[in-house]
Motif scaffolding. Structure first.
Motif, PDB file in Angstrom:
ATOM      1  N   GLN A  64      -3.115 -64.621  70.244  1.00 33.74           N
ATOM      2  CA  GLN A  64      -3.973 -65.070  69.154  1.00 33.74           C
ATOM      3  C   GLN A  64      -3.405 -64.684  67.784  1.00 33.74           C
ATOM      4  OE1 GLN A  64      -5.673 -63.620  71.896  1.00 33.74           O
ATOM      5  NE2 GLN A  64      -6.347 -65.622  72.613  1.00 33.74           N
ATOM      6  N   PHE A  65      -2.481 -63.736  67.766  1.00 31.83           N
ATOM      7  CA  PHE A  65      -1.881 -63.296  66.517  1.00 31.83           C
ATOM      8  C   PHE A  65      -0.868 -64.322  66.039  1.00 31.83           C
ATOM      9  CE2 PHE A  65      -3.783 -59.511  67.985  1.00 31.83           C
ATOM     10  CZ  PHE A  65      -4.019 -58.727  66.870  1.00 31.83           C
ATOM     11  N   ARG A  66      -0.844 -64.516  64.743  1.00 31.96           N
ATOM     12  CA  ARG A  66      -0.013 -65.556  64.135  1.00 31.96           C
ATOM     13  C   ARG A  66       1.479 -65.306  64.367  1.00 31.96           C
ATOM     14  NH1 ARG A  66      -1.244 -65.670  58.229  1.00 31.96           N
ATOM     15  NH2 ARG A  66       0.403 -64.151  58.141  1.00 31.96           N
ATOM     16  N   GLU A  67       1.941 -64.107  64.309  1.00 34.45           N
ATOM     17  CA  GLU A  67       3.363 -63.765  64.457  1.00 34.45           C
ATOM     18  C   GLU A  67       3.664 -63.159  65.826  1.00 34.45           C
ATOM     19  OE1 GLU A  67       5.988 -64.207  62.390  1.00 34.45           O
ATOM     20  OE2 GLU A  67       4.699 -65.359  61.059  1.00 34.45           O
ATOM     21  N   TYR A  68       2.980 -63.652  66.847  1.00 32.94           N
ATOM     22  CA  TYR A  68       3.128 -63.086  68.183  1.00 32.94           C
ATOM     23  C   TYR A  68       4.543 -63.247  68.737  1.00 32.94           C
ATOM     24  CZ  TYR A  68       1.993 -61.916  73.007  1.00 32.94           C
ATOM     25  OH  TYR A  68       1.964 -61.329  74.234  1.00 32.94           O
ATOM     26  N   GLN A  69       5.226 -64.324  68.386  1.00 35.64           N
ATOM     27  CA  GLN A  69       6.589 -64.532  68.888  1.00 35.64           C
ATOM     28  C   GLN A  69       7.537 -63.453  68.378  1.00 35.64           C
ATOM     29  OE1 GLN A  69       4.836 -66.964  67.323  1.00 35.64           O
ATOM     30  NE2 GLN A  69       4.289 -68.242  69.073  1.00 35.64           N
ATOM     31  N   SER A  70       7.357 -63.043  67.139  1.00 35.87           N
ATOM     32  CA  SER A  70       8.191 -61.969  66.592  1.00 35.87           C
ATOM     33  C   SER A  70       7.924 -60.656  67.309  1.00 35.87           C
ATOM     34  CB  SER A  70       7.924 -61.809  65.093  1.00 35.87           C
ATOM     35  OG  SER A  70       8.221 -62.983  64.400  1.00 35.87           O
ATOM     36  N   ILE A  71       6.658 -60.380  67.565  1.00 37.83           N
ATOM     37  CA  ILE A  71       6.290 -59.151  68.277  1.00 37.83           C
ATOM     38  C   ILE A  71       6.862 -59.179  69.698  1.00 37.83           C
ATOM     39  CG2 ILE A  71       4.326 -57.942  69.325  1.00 37.83           C
ATOM     40  CD1 ILE A  71       4.646 -57.209  66.472  1.00 37.83           C
ATOM     41  N   GLN A  72       6.803 -60.341  70.352  1.00 34.71           N
ATOM     42  CA  GLN A  72       7.361 -60.440  71.698  1.00 34.71           C
ATOM     43  C   GLN A  72       8.872 -60.207  71.695  1.00 34.71           C
ATOM     44  OE1 GLN A  72       5.956 -64.277  73.195  1.00 34.71           O
ATOM     45  NE2 GLN A  72       4.883 -63.157  74.803  1.00 34.71           N
ATOM     46  N   ALA A  73       9.550 -60.677  70.675  1.00 35.00           N
ATOM     47  CA  ALA A  73      10.990 -60.446  70.574  1.00 35.00           C
ATOM     48  C   ALA A  73      11.288 -58.957  70.417  1.00 35.00           C
ATOM     49  CB  ALA A  73      11.576 -61.236  69.406  1.00 35.00           C
ATOM     50  N   VAL A  74      10.489 -58.264  69.622  1.00 30.69           N
ATOM     51  CA  VAL A  74      10.662 -56.822  69.441  1.00 30.69           C
ATOM     52  C   VAL A  74      10.370 -56.099  70.754  1.00 30.69           C
ATOM     53  CG1 VAL A  74       9.812 -54.782  68.216  1.00 30.69           C
ATOM     54  CG2 VAL A  74      10.162 -56.916  66.975  1.00 30.69           C
ATOM     55  N   GLN A  75       9.293 -56.491  71.432  1.00 33.41           N
ATOM     56  CA  GLN A  75       8.954 -55.882  72.719  1.00 33.41           C
ATOM     57  C   GLN A  75      10.092 -56.039  73.720  1.00 33.41           C
ATOM     58  OE1 GLN A  75       5.426 -58.036  73.836  1.00 33.41           O
ATOM     59  NE2 GLN A  75       4.048 -56.662  72.739  1.00 33.41           N
ATOM     60  N   ALA A  76      10.589 -57.262  73.850  1.00 29.12           N
ATOM     61  CA  ALA A  76      11.648 -57.538  74.818  1.00 29.12           C
ATOM     62  C   ALA A  76      12.921 -56.766  74.494  1.00 29.12           C
ATOM     63  CB  ALA A  76      11.937 -59.036  74.858  1.00 29.12           C
ATOM     64  N   ALA A  77      13.292 -56.736  73.232  1.00 27.00           N
ATOM     65  CA  ALA A  77      14.519 -56.035  72.846  1.00 27.00           C
ATOM     66  C   ALA A  77      14.400 -54.528  73.072  1.00 27.00           C
ATOM     67  CB  ALA A  77      14.866 -56.341  71.388  1.00 27.00           C
ATOM     68  N   MET A  78      13.246 -53.955  72.787  1.00 32.54           N
ATOM     69  CA  MET A  78      13.073 -52.514  73.003  1.00 32.54           C
ATOM     70  C   MET A  78      13.072 -52.174  74.491  1.00 32.54           C
ATOM     71  SD  MET A  78      13.197 -50.887  70.223  1.00 32.54           S
ATOM     72  CE  MET A  78      12.676 -49.275  70.751  1.00 32.54           C
ATOM     73  N   ILE A  79      12.444 -53.013  75.298  1.00 30.15           N
ATOM     74  CA  ILE A  79      12.451 -52.767  76.747  1.00 30.15           C
ATOM     75  C   ILE A  79      13.868 -52.895  77.293  1.00 30.15           C
ATOM     76  CG2 ILE A  79      11.695 -53.718  78.957  1.00 30.15           C
ATOM     77  CD1 ILE A  79       9.014 -54.363  77.581  1.00 30.15           C
ATOM     78  N   LEU A  80      14.583 -53.933  76.878  1.00 26.48           N
ATOM     79  CA  LEU A  80      15.970 -54.095  77.321  1.00 26.48           C
ATOM     80  C   LEU A  80      16.836 -52.921  76.892  1.00 26.48           C
ATOM     81  CD1 LEU A  80      16.781 -57.862  76.793  1.00 26.48           C
ATOM     82  CD2 LEU A  80      16.880 -56.581  78.927  1.00 26.48           C
ATOM     83  N   SER A  81      16.624 -52.455  75.678  1.00 30.80           N
ATOM     84  CA  SER A  81      17.397 -51.319  75.182  1.00 30.80           C
ATOM     85  C   SER A  81      17.174 -50.085  76.041  1.00 30.80           C
ATOM     86  CB  SER A  81      17.004 -51.040  73.733  1.00 30.80           C
ATOM     87  OG  SER A  81      17.622 -49.881  73.285  1.00 30.80           O
ATOM     88  N   THR A  82      15.935 -49.821  76.388  1.00 35.48           N
ATOM     89  CA  THR A  82      15.612 -48.661  77.211  1.00 35.48           C
ATOM     90  C   THR A  82      16.212 -48.800  78.603  1.00 35.48           C
ATOM     91  OG1 THR A  82      13.552 -48.433  75.962  1.00 35.48           O
ATOM     92  CG2 THR A  82      13.716 -47.218  78.020  1.00 35.48           C
ATOM     93  N   ILE A  83      16.111 -49.996  79.169  1.00 35.77           N
ATOM     94  CA  ILE A  83      16.677 -50.237  80.500  1.00 35.77           C
ATOM     95  C   ILE A  83      18.197 -50.076  80.476  1.00 35.77           C
ATOM     96  CG2 ILE A  83      17.103 -52.033  82.235  1.00 35.77           C
ATOM     97  CD1 ILE A  83      14.233 -53.025  81.648  1.00 35.77           C
ATOM     98  N   PHE A  84      18.853 -50.660  79.480  1.00 33.76           N
ATOM     99  CA  PHE A  84      20.311 -50.532  79.377  1.00 33.76           C
ATOM    100  C   PHE A  84      20.732 -49.071  79.233  1.00 33.76           C
ATOM    101  CE2 PHE A  84      20.859 -55.105  77.747  1.00 33.76           C
ATOM    102  CZ  PHE A  84      21.297 -55.545  78.980  1.00 33.76           C
ATOM    103  N   CYS A  85      19.994 -48.304  78.465  1.00 33.44           N
ATOM    104  CA  CYS A  85      20.339 -46.893  78.272  1.00 33.44           C
ATOM    105  C   CYS A  85      20.236 -46.124  79.597  1.00 33.44           C
ATOM    106  CB  CYS A  85      19.428 -46.278  77.209  1.00 33.44           C
ATOM    107  SG  CYS A  85      19.906 -44.628  76.721  1.00 33.44           S
TER     108      CYS A  85
END
Length: 167
Positions: free
Chosen positions: A55-76
């Protein structure tokens, strides 16, 4: 050599801990009566939390941040496991190139996440779906920890690239 190895392991574990804290903790954007991150917004005076959804207007940006942070943690974490495996499997004199590449991928992901959040923070916090004024906040410690984790993973990735297996 044992002291250097212990330092590298502690440095890598510290990087992973910073990534976990900055991904999970609710302090990317804070104000007097609220704190928000890439998952939810919490009002501190009423102790209620609102999940950030589509419902948030900039949800796609937040999802990109979520995905990148999760990937970063997994890669580490994967880089640490690969390092431990390479520690026993590599021949003397070889470099930890695979570990370095994975750690540098982690570095890239956390840089992308923090950069997107930095670029889009004004639009992210002007959404009316929050139910309160969150644009009058400032970056929180989780956001700062994400940038520190970027530096740590970069340094760690370069250290693995330079490191040779010795006796």
């Amino acid at each position: 050599m044992l002291i250097l190895l212990a330092f590298i392991i502690v440095f890598h574990i510290t990087s992973a801990a910073l990534l976990f804290i900055s991904t999970i903790d609710n302090a990317w954007w804070v104000g007097d009566n609220f704190s928000t991150d890439v998952w939810r917004m919490c009002a501190t005076n009423t102790s209620t939390c609102l999940a950030i959804s589509d419902q948030f207007r900039e949800y796609q940006s937040i999802q990109a941040v979520q995905a990148a942070m999760i990937l970063s943690t997994i890669f580490c974490c994967v880089a640490f496991l690969v390092f431990i495996l390479q520690l026993f499997r590599l021949k003397q004199g070889e470099r930890f190139v695979l570990t370095s590449v994975i750690q540098l991928l982690s570095c890239l992901c956390v840089m992308i996440a923090a950069s997107i959040y930095t670029d889009r923070h004004e639009e992210l916090h002007q959404s009316r779906e929050y139910g309160m004024e969150v644009s009058k906040g400032q970056y929180g410690y989780s956001f700062v920890l994400a940038w520190i984790a970027f530096a740590f993973t970069l340094i760690s990735g370069v250290m693995y690239l330079v490191l040779r297996k010795r006796k």
